[in-house]
Every structure is written in C-alpha cells, then in structure tokens.
Design a protein around this motif. Structure first.
Motif, PDB file in Angstrom:
ATOM      1  N   SER A   1      -1.416  -0.461 -11.369  1.00 19.01           N
ATOM      2  CA  SER A   1      -0.075  -0.572 -10.704  1.00 19.01           C
ATOM      3  C   SER A   1       0.203  -2.129 -10.646  1.00 19.01           C
TER       4      SER A   1
ATOM      5  N   GLU B   1       1.191   3.947  -3.050  1.00 23.85           N
ATOM      6  CA  GLU B   1       0.680   5.316  -2.553  1.00 23.85           C
ATOM      7  C   GLU B   1       2.013   6.229  -2.962  1.00 23.85           C
ATOM      8  N   ASP B   2       3.222   6.006  -2.714  1.00 20.34           N
ATOM      9  CA  ASP B   2       4.345   6.830  -3.047  1.00 20.34           C
ATOM     10  C   ASP B   2       4.714   6.986  -4.292  1.00 20.34           C
TER      11      ASP B   2
ATOM     12  N   THR C   1      -6.338   1.978  -9.560  1.00 18.13           N
ATOM     13  CA  THR C   1      -6.366   2.876  -8.481  1.00 18.13           C
ATOM     14  C   THR C   1      -6.987   4.331  -9.156  1.00 18.13           C
TER      15      THR C   1
ATOM     16  N   ASP D   1       0.768  -1.119   0.096  1.00 17.88           N
ATOM     17  CA  ASP D   1      -0.112  -0.093   0.187  1.00 17.88           C
ATOM     18  C   ASP D   1       0.942   1.347   0.109  1.00 17.88           C
ATOM     19  N   GLU D   2       1.907   1.180   0.833  1.00 17.63           N
ATOM     20  CA  GLU D   2       2.484   2.379   1.024  1.00 17.63           C
ATOM     21  C   GLU D   2       3.387   2.631  -0.093  1.00 17.63           C
TER      22      GLU D   2
ATOM     23  N   ASN E   1       2.422   6.529  -6.686  1.00 20.80           N
ATOM     24  CA  ASN E   1       1.418   7.793  -7.254  1.00 20.80           C
ATOM     25  C   ASN E   1       1.902   9.062  -7.279  1.00 20.80           C
ATOM     26  N   VAL E   2       2.314   9.293  -5.969  1.00 28.46           N
ATOM     27  CA  VAL E   2       2.477  10.738  -5.746  1.00 28.46           C
ATOM     28  C   VAL E   2       3.798  11.197  -6.503  1.00 28.46           C
TER      29      VAL E   2
END
Length: 478
Positions: free
Chosen positions: A455, A435-436, A473, A431-432, A438-439
């Motif tokens: 992803s 998330e990273d 996502t 998840d992390e 994506n940013v």
C-alpha cells in the motif's frame, strides 16, 4: 480470482458501434477506451454516444475512458471528373485555389501553401503511397508541375503525403480548434493530436484546453511524421502520452523502417513514464472476416512484447462486421502474452532529483518489491493520478489498484497498463484507510487470504500530498 488483462484496448466508435447493446458487449469483451475520430464525426452523434458511454459506466460500474482524436492537417486532392489512370512518365499539374473537377492533366489540391512549400525533386505520395509523383517545378503561387513515378488509378479526395517537404501548416487546423473546443465541452478524458511535428504543436493545444476547459485534459501526441521521430525528446517533455500511428508513418517513411521506429518510440515513452498506444491495421482482416491472419496475431502480440500500454482498433470496430468478436480475439491475445518473462522494461531507478523524486522512488521500489515478494496487488491513494502513471510504467506483475476521490481521473486512468481505479472518499487515519482499501480490493476479487499487498499513501492522508509511505500487509482473517 478475476483474470484481468493488463494491456488496454482502444476501440474507435462508428456506424458499427452505435447502439447501447453493442457498447455494453464491447466493454464486456474487454474495451477500456472509446475513441472518437473527429475526421468523420458529427457533433450531435458524438454527444449522444458520449452520453451513452457514461450511462453504461454508471450502470455497469465501469470506468471506460473517452479519447477525442483530432484530424490534423489532412492534405487531399479534389473530386475527379472521371476515372483517371496515370502511368509512369506522365506529367500532371496540382492546382490550389478554387476547387474544380480534376482530370488527367490537372488535379485540385486542398492545401493552399503547397506551391510555396514544395521544391523540385521532392516526392508527392497519394492514396497511402500507392501513387508517387516527383515535383518538376512550382510557380510558388498556385501550381505545381509533377511527373508520375509510380502510376495507378487517381481517385477523388484521396489523402496526400509529402515525406520530404517542410510543411508550413500548423498541426491544429481551424477544424481542429473547433473540434477541440467541442471535445473539451464534453469533458473527454484524453485528446489526441494528429501530425505532431514539434513540441509547440502540443503547447498550442494545451493553451486551448486552459482557455476552454475547467481542468487539464491530457494530450496524446500522434507520431506519424519523420520530423516527429527526430524531435521525439522535446515532444515527450510536453505530451502526456504517445500514439504510434503506423498508417501515415508507414507512408511518410519506408514501411520497412516502421517496426524499429515503433520499438524506439515505445522505449522512449516507457523511459518518460507516459503511456503509449500502438495503432493502425492491427486486426484489419477482421473488418470482414471472423478470423485474423497469423501475421496480425503476431503484430498484436509483438506490440505487447515491445511494452505498449494499449493497442488500438480503427475500422475493425467503427465500420467492421464483427466489433465485439474482434475485441474478444484481441483480449485473448493480450492475456496470453502480457505476463511473459520475455518482456523487458527499462528498469533504471529514477535519479533526477526533481520535487517529485521521493514519490517516483517510492513507486519504483514498490514495483520492484511487489515482484520480489510476489505481492498480488499494489494499492495507492491518489488525487492527481501521478502515482498510477509511475507504478504502471514499471510494469509490476501485481495488479495496480488506484483509489481516488477525484472522479475526473477515474476514467482517465483506464488507459494505463495494469491500472484499475476505484472511487474512495474517506480520508481518515492511515491505518483505517489502508484497512478500508484492503476490504474493497478483496471484495472486488483482487486479493484473497494469505496474499501480500503493498500500500502506498501520502501521510498525513487528509493533506492529499505526495506519496511518502510504503506499507506491506498480508491479508488475514477475511
């Protein structure tokens, strides 16, 4: 949103591209790979240029790749004493052994086994096929007697092609072995092997890389001989990419056969999921003119329509007057045609159940799904770069964003169609990490709020195993 072309441009280095300013401008104009042509390379100069490209990569945060291109067995005649013009029906001797100044009766040939390899009735082509001779006889030792079929000026040091002859020379000459070891010491991203005829040629180069390199350097097989076209299935099993080298190919086989061979080779590379470069005379007029011909624009566009990963410039950037402008012009052609719905990619799903079948299948479905849900990007975490090759070959309309902690492949992947690679070294929970990633993709301008992203990852992430997970996502709350 950045408008980023997906087809890559390979530009040859030379006197016209010797300053840092020009290299920076070329990168801004759209260069993805710089080619070092070892036919004309001075080691000191090459070392300097490679250092310059790597400095620019660090300063501009780019990942421009470096391709070392080995000369291969280049057959040439010797120096001529005076300007000789031969006419149809004239007879001339090609002599091996100690070099001498040639004349209208005899000319030196730099290929020692020539009298042993040729047979009466075979053709000798000179100067890109401008002159044509037919072998009358050979003493099998040091002399070949030939008759002129197509005449013209016989100039010093011109290249020789033997389209009907089974040449005994290896694809790797002594010079090539020396150049390959030097290229490996510079840690180039790709090595191209000229005049490949059999898969063994590639195996020989792989062994040199294993012996002298710290890690694998992928090999591009240059297809410029009829035997290579005949043996293409075997060659594709061993190489990591193909180059359709249309210059020599167009001399070795009748020029009108080259367009279909180009299409056949591109298709073969796509099915093997390896990149393919179209090379030679793409924008030749732009060596001296600011405007390409319509035929050249068509040629570049058609290469993209065929499905090429990259198009290559030779003299246009190495010795041409307009190295930056030719890149700009080429970039605009690529951007205007590469998203066309007329481009068809072989879409059969992977079915051979090798140990990488799951990864291949996930990549295939990610590409198909991205097109269905109109995802803006497909992101993948990779250590070997394998997933980047796979996704790129399926030609999704989404950007292919590759995140890796392996700096070695960051530049290597820059040759692949549609791929943008980023350095990322935090392997935490799935998840992390996603998330990273994506940013980063949003920050770089590839995604905005409301966009869909696919992803791919290997779970558990810290094991850096084979991709086994696909996640969709929607980008929210930036």
């Amino acid at each position: 949103m950045p408008k980023i072309k997906k087809t890559k441009i390979v530009a040859t280095l030379g006197p016209a591209t010797s300053t840092k300013e020009v290299i920076v401008d070329m990168i801004k104009a759209g260069v993805d790979v710089f080619r070092i042509n070892f036919s004309h390379a001075d080691y000191e100069d090459v070392t300097e240029r490679v250092k310059m490209i790597r400095e620019v990569n660090a300063e501009m945060e780019t990942n421009i790749a470096i391709l070392g291109d080995l000369q291969g067995p280049k057959l040439r005649v010797g120096v001529m004493a005076e300007e000789v013009v031969v006419a149809p029906g004239d007879e001339i001797d090609f002599v091996t052994g100690t070099p001498f100044e040639g004349n209208a009766e005899r000319v030196y040939m730099n290929y020692a086994a020539f009298p042993k390899d040729v047979n009466p009735g075979e053709r000798i082509l000179l100067d890109d096929g401008k002159l044509m001779f037919e072998v009358i006889s050979t003493n099998r030792k040091d002399l070949v007697h030939a008759k002129v079929i197509q005449g013209g000026p016989l100039k010093s040091k011109k290249g020789v092609n033997l389209p009907n002859t089974n040449i005994s020379l290896p694809a790797l000459t002594e010079k090539d072995v020396k150049d390959a070891i030097f290229a490996i010491s510079l840690d180039v991203d790709w090595i191209a092997l000229s005049f490949v005829r059999h898969s063994q040629d590639i195996i020989d180069l792989q062994n040199i890389i294993k012996e002298h390199g710290q890690h694998k350097i992928p090999i591009i097989a240059k297809i410029e001989k009829p035997e290579a076209v005949d043996n293409i299935d075997k060659i594709v099993s061993y190489c990591d990419g193909l180059m359709v080298a249309r210059g020599d190919l167009g001399v070795e086989v009748p020029a009108h056969e080259v367009p279909l061979i180009q299409k056949k080779l591109v298709l073969r590379a796509k099915k093997a999921r390896i990149p393919v470069i179209i090379a030679t005379q793409m924008m030749e007029t732009m060596i001296t003119s600011l405007t390409p011909t319509r035929a050249e624009v068509n040629d570049v566009a058609n290469s993209v329509m065929d499905g090429a990963d990259a198009v290559m410039l030779s003299g246009e950037t190495s010795v041409g007057n307009y190295p930056v402008e030719v890149i700009e012009k080429m970039s605009s052609i690529l951007s205007s045609v590469e998203n066309s719905e007329l481009i068809l990619v072989p879409q059969e799903p992977p079915h051979i159940r090798t140990n990488r079948y799951i990864t291949k299948s996930v990549c295939y479905h990610a590409a198909i799904m991205a097109n269905e849900i109109k995802a803006k990007a497909i992101s993948t975490l990779t250590n070997s770069g394998y997933t980047a090759f796979q996704i790129s070959a399926w030609r999704p309309s989404a950007y292919i964003l590759v995140f890796t902690s392996n700096r070695r492949i960051l530049t290597q992947l820059n040759l692949l169609w549609g791929v943008k690679a980023f350095y990322y070294d935090k392997y935490v929970s799935t998840d992390e990490t996603i998330e990273d990633v994506n940013v980063i993709a949003c920050k770089k301008g590839f995604l905005e709020e409301g966009d869909m992203l696919i992803s791919l990852a290997a779970m558990p992430i810290k094991d850096k195993g084979m991709v086994n997970t696909l996640r969709v996502t929607e980008i929210k709350g930036l």
